[in-house]
Design an enzyme around this catalytic site. Structure first.
Site, PDB file in Angstrom:
ATOM      1  N   THR A  64       0.732  -1.196  -0.267  1.00 42.64           N
ATOM      2  CA  THR A  64       0.014  -0.033   0.149  1.00 42.64           C
ATOM      3  C   THR A  64       0.673   1.350   0.079  1.00 42.64           C
ATOM      4  OG1 THR A  64      -0.512  -0.274   2.367  1.00 42.64           O
ATOM      5  CG2 THR A  64      -1.915  -1.394   1.207  1.00 42.64           C
ATOM      6  N   HIS A  65       0.703   2.091  -0.778  1.00 37.96           N
ATOM      7  CA  HIS A  65       1.020   3.216  -0.529  1.00 37.96           C
ATOM      8  C   HIS A  65       0.087   4.629  -0.765  1.00 37.96           C
ATOM      9  CE1 HIS A  65       4.546   6.542  -1.617  1.00 37.96           C
ATOM     10  NE2 HIS A  65       3.260   6.715  -2.430  1.00 37.96           N
TER      11      HIS A  65
HETATM   12  C1  GRF Z   1       0.566   3.208   6.068  1.00 31.53           C
HETATM   13  O1  GRF Z   1       0.151   4.500   5.040  1.00 31.53           O
HETATM   14  C2  GRF Z   1       1.205   2.694   4.130  1.00 31.53           C
HETATM   15  O2  GRF Z   1       1.199   3.087   3.359  1.00 31.53           O
HETATM   16  C3  GRF Z   1       2.966   3.381   4.436  1.00 31.53           C
HETATM   17  O3  GRF Z   1       3.293   3.449   6.308  1.00 31.53           O
HETATM   18  C4  GRF Z   1       1.714   3.730   6.708  1.00 31.53           C
HETATM   19  C5  GRF Z   1       1.870   2.483   7.798  1.00 31.53           C
HETATM   20  O4  GRF Z   1       1.547   2.575   8.750  1.00 31.53           O
HETATM   21  N1  GRF Z   1       3.508   3.373   4.008  1.00 31.53           N
HETATM   22  P1  GRF Z   1       0.613   1.386   9.350  1.00 31.53           P
HETATM   23  O5  GRF Z   1       2.222   0.902  10.046  1.00 31.53           O
HETATM   24  O6  GRF Z   1       0.105  -0.150   9.058  1.00 31.53           O
HETATM   25  O7  GRF Z   1       0.087   2.146  10.948  1.00 31.53           O
END
Ligand code: GRF
Length: 205
Positions: A109-110
């Site tokens: 996810t990004h």
């Molecule tokens: C998410 O927004 C992801 O896309 C980015 O870092 C965040 C991770 O959040 N690379 P979490 O650790 O799942 O709370």
């Protein structure tokens, strides 16, 4: 009903995306289960979440290996042990080796609408650019940075008074819902990756 899709989730931080998957997997109808959680560092909330849920964890720190290749190989070996159908990189802050990606279908996810604002600072870069809409992207990891075939996207409006933290928090709320929805549909209905075009369902599996 077929066996639940086996997920290995990789994390580096707070693990709220992981938590959303763990919560969804509590319902057998979701069609997937998290069989292991891996991290590239110790003492993070993501690992604690897995431990509280009784899910096996593993840590592979780059600094424990003489070479990056050694770390890559070790990560591949440990993930393989859990026989995942799908690997989800959810806030995992390391690039994955081509050999890993050849072996496992891996989603990431990004927190931006790819191909805009790739890299470590998606929310900051979107804010600085002044876009009115940003969002989150789920994609199939390839050799690039946030460049892989897109599985799902969700838009998020930028508010006039947003700062990086408030924008990222709102993106993350949308991101978690998108991730849970897409992974569930993939688990139940399959996924086909045809070049850059990704299809969920229609017998794809
Ligand atoms: C998410 O927004 C992801 O896309 C980015 O870092 C965040 C991770 O959040 N690379 P979490 O650790 O799942 O709370």
């Amino acid at each position: 009903m077929h066996q639940p899709t086996r997920l290995v989730v990789l994390v580096s931080g707070s693990g709220t995306n992981l938590q959303a998957l763990l919560d969804a997997c509590a319902d057998p109808a979701y069609g997937a289960r998290v069989v292991a959680v891996g991290a590239d560092r110790e003492d993070i909330e993501g690992l604690a979440r897995a431990e509280r849920a009784g899910i096996p964890t593993f840590v592979r720190k780059v600094s424990d290996f003489e070479t990056r290749e050694g770390w890559d190989a070790s990560l591949t070996t440990v993930v393989e042990r859990f026989e995942p159908d799908l690997v989800v990189s959810a806030g995992f802050m390391k690039l994955l080796a081509p050999e890993f990606l050849d072996r496992f279908l891996t989603l990431n996810t990004h927190p931006a609408l790819c191909p805009a604002f790739p890299g470590m600072h998606g929310p900051r870069d979107a804010l600085e650019h002044g876009v009115k809409v940003t969002g989150a992207t789920l994609f199939v990891v390839d050799a690039g940075v946030d460049t892989g075939p897109i599985v799902a996207q969700v838009p998020v409006e930028v508010a006039d008074d947003d700062d990086v933290a408030s924008l990222h928090e709102r993106i993350k709320t949308a991101e978690r819902a998108m991730l849970v929805d897409a992974v569930g549909r993939i688990a139940r209905d399959g996924i086909t990756v045809d070049g850059r075009r990704v299809r969920i369902g229609a017998g794809a599996r």
